[in-house]
Design a protein around this motif. Structure first.
Motif, short mmCIF file in Angstrom:
data_model
loop_
_atom_site.label_atom_id
_atom_site.label_comp_id
_atom_site.label_asym_id
_atom_site.label_seq_id
_atom_site.Cartn_x
_atom_site.Cartn_y
_atom_site.Cartn_z
N GLU A 66 -92.73 114.81 61.58
CA GLU A 66 -92.28 115.57 60.31
C GLU A 66 -91.85 113.90 59.50
O GLU A 66 -91.78 114.33 58.04
N GLU A 67 -91.73 112.54 59.42
CA GLU A 67 -91.10 111.63 58.87
C GLU A 67 -92.96 111.87 58.56
O GLU A 67 -92.65 111.49 56.96
N LYS A 69 -94.96 113.77 56.97
CA LYS A 69 -95.18 114.70 56.23
C LYS A 69 -93.44 115.09 54.38
O LYS A 69 -93.83 115.38 54.40
N LYS A 70 -92.22 114.51 55.32
CA LYS A 70 -91.47 114.05 54.63
C LYS A 70 -92.07 112.93 53.34
O LYS A 70 -91.73 112.80 52.29
N GLU A 91 -92.97 125.16 66.35
CA GLU A 91 -91.85 124.32 65.96
C GLU A 91 -93.30 123.46 65.38
O GLU A 91 -93.06 122.67 63.72
N LEU A 95 -93.41 123.17 60.97
CA LEU A 95 -93.02 121.39 59.94
C LEU A 95 -94.29 121.31 59.51
O LEU A 95 -94.40 119.97 59.13
#
Length: 459
Positions: A66-67, A69-70, A91, A95
């Motif tokens: 998640e971090e 891709k952010k 999941e 993501l």
């Protein structure tokens, strides 16, 4: 260009195994024993690919994904675990993970996955670059000119682009109608959807309905497969109908129904299909005259003519010619040189020329000069037609008059010439002011203003 890979796993043996394997393939590899250590490396270094275990002490692999891709959405991420579940895999893919693989894995499997992940990342970057390039090309920067006429058009595009309103662009051939249509699309909320352009005058009448709406298999001879039409190809985006005045009357009624009902049927089909498409139409014809003549439907004209953009011919915005010459010169000369592009005498000739082909003719002229090897556009490399036309205009209007010995009232002299030209234009066009204005390449408003200046406008 070096490819950098980051391997994240709390097991030293797994990190070393993957590092050795990837380094043998020619990649630069860094290692991190935790997600926290990986984030520290990612903060100071860009990575093309990240291999990450899912289960690790502290921050797990899903949180790391998640971090990543952010902060770096273009980085490809491969997730790996010894405890694979379908829920985790789904999941991870949602993501943004490229793939989710279970330990133990084969060496060849890793090599293929890495190559495929990097190829997909490169493709996404190229698509992003091309989209950006297209948007820049057809944004306001793609329209050249600072004349009042062009500034008014920029302002109109800015106002109408965010809406769903149909737009009708009118103007002579070569004035840039399609460029305006693209600017409207790429400055709208539909910019990431298709822009589909069709020249209605280039499609045979018998095929036009099928081209626009598609057809079902067996609908007519040669229809061997179902085929989507342009409305379906432009779904969610913009359909640009160039030379709309060429559409036959029978098809105009079907086009009107699509605009009213927002649905259509393929030729030979019975199912109604929704048309989430914005229509931008254009014509170099006088559509209002066609309506009077009965060759264009009045109701369709008003449906299309929600917002009208009138493109000025180049002869009415000659002050834009220097900027256009520079723009086209840079387009055709690579790399452009730092010296003078065009001489003052050559530019003067271009600004005096009528340009019946408008901006397209000017573009072709600049390309011709470049192809002939000219690093500077001079009078010598300009086509004979331009020099001849400019000379004949001066000769026809001014004759061979010389300045009298006692001087000349130039304002009165030029006014007398202008008045004579206006009268001759009216006489040659049966007294019809609209035709006389077109004959002199003037807008009707400009023609009437000139008549009023001499007290000749009786309306």
């Amino acid at each position: 260009m070096d490819i950098r890979v980051l391997v994240v796993d709390d097991e030293l043996s797994m990190r070393q195994f993957l590092a050795i394997l990837l380094e043998r393939e020619g990649y630069l590899v860094d290692q991190a024993e935790s997600a926290e250590a990986a984030l520290a490396l990612l903060a100071s270094q860009n990575y093309d690919l990240v291999f990450s275990d899912v289960k690790m002490p502290g921050l797990d692999g899903i949180a790391l994904l998640e971090e990543i891709k952010k902060d770096s959405p273009d980085t490809a991420v491969l997730m790996m675990t010894a405890f694979s579940t379908a829920e985790q895999a789904v999941e991870a893919m949602k993501l943004g993970a490229y793939d989710y693989i279970a330990k133990p894995f084969k060496v060849e499997e890793i090599k293929v996955l890495v190559r495929n992940a990097l190829e997909k990342r490169d493709l996404k970057r190229e698509n992003k670059r091309l989209r950006q390039e297209v948007q820049e090309r057809y944004s306001f920067s793609g329209l050249i000119g600072k004349s009042k006429a062009m500034r008014d058009i920029y302002s109109l595009i800015e106002k109408v682009a965010p809406s769903m309103a149909n737009v009708l662009i009118l103007g002579e051939s070569g004035t840039g109608k399609e460029l305006v249509a693209r600017a409207i699309h790429y400055n709208s909320q539909r910019k990431d959807k298709p822009f589909v352009a069709v020249n209605c005058g280039a499609i045979p009448e018998s095929l036009m309905e099928s081209e626009l709406f598609g057809h079902k298999r067996g609908a007519f001879t040669g229809a061997i497969n179902d085929r989507p039409g342009l409305f379906e190809q432009a779904e969610g985006g913009t359909l640009f109908l160039d030379e709309i005045g060429e559409v036959p009357l029978q098809l105009q009624s079907k086009l009107l129904r699509v605009l009213q009902e927002r649905e259509f049927r393929r030729v030979g089909g019975t199912d109604a299909r929704r048309a989430d498409v914005r229509i931008v139409a254009a014509s170099n014809r006088n559509l209002e005259e066609q309506v009077k003549e009965g060759t264009f439907r009045e109701d369709l004209f008003y449906r299309l003519n929600v917002v009208q953009v009138q493109m000025p011919p180049l002869r009415e915005r000659s002050e834009d010619i220097p900027a256009l010459v520079e723009h086209f010169y840079k387009k055709f000369v690579s790399p452009p040189h730092d010296g003078q592009i065009i001489t003052a005498s050559a530019l003067k000739l271009l600004m005096s020329y009528r340009f019946p082909g408008n901006v397209r003719e000017l573009e072709n002229l600049v390309e011709r000069c470049v192809v002939l090897g000219s690093r500077e556009i001079t009078e010598d490399v300009l086509p004979f037609q331009i020099k001849r036309d400019c000379t004949e205009i001066v000769r026809e209007i001014c004759g061979a008059h010389e300045i009298p010995a006692d001087g000349l009232d130039i304002e009165a002299y030029l006014n007398a010439i202008e008045k004579r030209i206006l009268l001759q234009a009216l006489e040659m066009n049966g007294g019809v002011k609209k035709k006389a204005a077109e004959f002199l390449r003037l807008t009707f408003r400009s023609f009437r203003y000139r008549l009023a200046k001499f007290g000749m406008d009786d309306e």
